[in-house]
Design an enzyme around this catalytic site. Sequence first.
Site, PDB file in Angstrom:
ATOM      1  N   GLU A 129       0.849  -1.193   0.000  1.00 47.45           N
ATOM      2  CA  GLU A 129       0.000   0.000   0.000  1.00 47.45           C
ATOM      3  C   GLU A 129       0.884   1.243   0.000  1.00 47.45           C
ATOM      4  OE1 GLU A 129      -2.843  -0.124   3.141  1.00 47.45           O
ATOM      5  OE2 GLU A 129      -3.794  -1.957   2.434  1.00 47.45           O
ATOM      6  N   ASN A 165      -2.291  -9.785 -12.633  1.00 45.51           N
ATOM      7  CA  ASN A 165      -3.370  -9.119 -13.352  1.00 45.51           C
ATOM      8  C   ASN A 165      -4.342 -10.186 -13.846  1.00 45.51           C
ATOM      9  OD1 ASN A 165      -4.758  -6.988 -14.978  1.00 45.51           O
ATOM     10  ND2 ASN A 165      -2.943  -5.823 -14.386  1.00 45.51           N
ATOM     11  N   ASP A 215      -1.253  -6.411 -19.082  1.00 49.02           N
ATOM     12  CA  ASP A 215      -2.465  -6.231 -18.280  1.00 49.02           C
ATOM     13  C   ASP A 215      -3.476  -7.344 -18.544  1.00 49.02           C
ATOM     14  OD1 ASP A 215      -4.873  -5.197 -17.051  1.00 49.02           O
ATOM     15  OD2 ASP A 215      -3.946  -3.223 -17.075  1.00 49.02           O
TER      16      ASP A 215
END
Length: 305
Positions: A129, A165, A215
């Site tokens: 984070e 992803n 992605d």
Amino acid sequence: MQNIDHFKVAPADVRYVGTDLSRPECIIAERDGTLWIADNRGAITHIEAGSGKQRLFGPQEGVPNGIAMTRDGEFIVADIGAGVVYRIDRDGNKRIVLDSYEGKRLGAVNFVYLDDWDRLWVAVSTITEPRSAALNSVVPDGYVLLMDPEGRNPRRVADGLRFTNEVRVDARGEFLYVAETTAGGISRYRIGPDGSLSGRETFGPMPLFDGAKVDGIAFDADGNLWVTEITRNQLVVLKPDGTAITVFDDPDGKTIDFPTSVTFAGEDLRTVYVGSLKMRSVASFQSPVAGAPMRHWRGDVTATA
């Protein structure tokens, strides 16, 4: 088998669908032409087949990223902002499916995928984070969970991934393919009878090129794996032997900017829709090869509300 070796997408080939979309990252297409598109303004934008009329569907909160359609026409959503997986029923009501694992927050939940055996694969990009820190350097803390569509019996089946992803299972159910964004390429695992994964290996170039970030991924009917790349706004096709073919390249983002997913649609599955984090509509073009039909194309699923 169609030959894709010399196929290229030119800017003039691209059309656009939808207006004023916000972060249309992932797209679900139904056989009749209906589209369901992840949208920051509400969980999903519904675009009617034929008329093109669009409306927001589901809760107007969070950051919806990957979406999947269930056997009964409901939706499972990966909320990358809140770090949860939730389900939307056909009235637009939200129910949390999973918000933690082994007593800890999930992290950046990126994608959800239902395979032909109704197994739910959940791709978590990172536990770092903010998640942007894991995009700016290679942090191998991504992982994959496997569970049923109701969120029961979650178990970690892969970890040590570099910003996990999109994931896909091949047509034979033998391998799980994983897009590793910051690694710039695709890894795959052999799937065991109980859904366990083993034998991690690279598939195709790793990275696609120096500095590449991948992605979205999707299979076509010939077993080619289509990959989106976000730094040069590329579409790359990996043939079954891993050979890479670049079919679209737009470094300035004039035609397609920040492509995040590939969805095959149309009655013949030759219409390609490309999701994006930056565009206000969805790009579309025609493929010479049909896509592999998704799970919800194989039954009488409908989500039209």
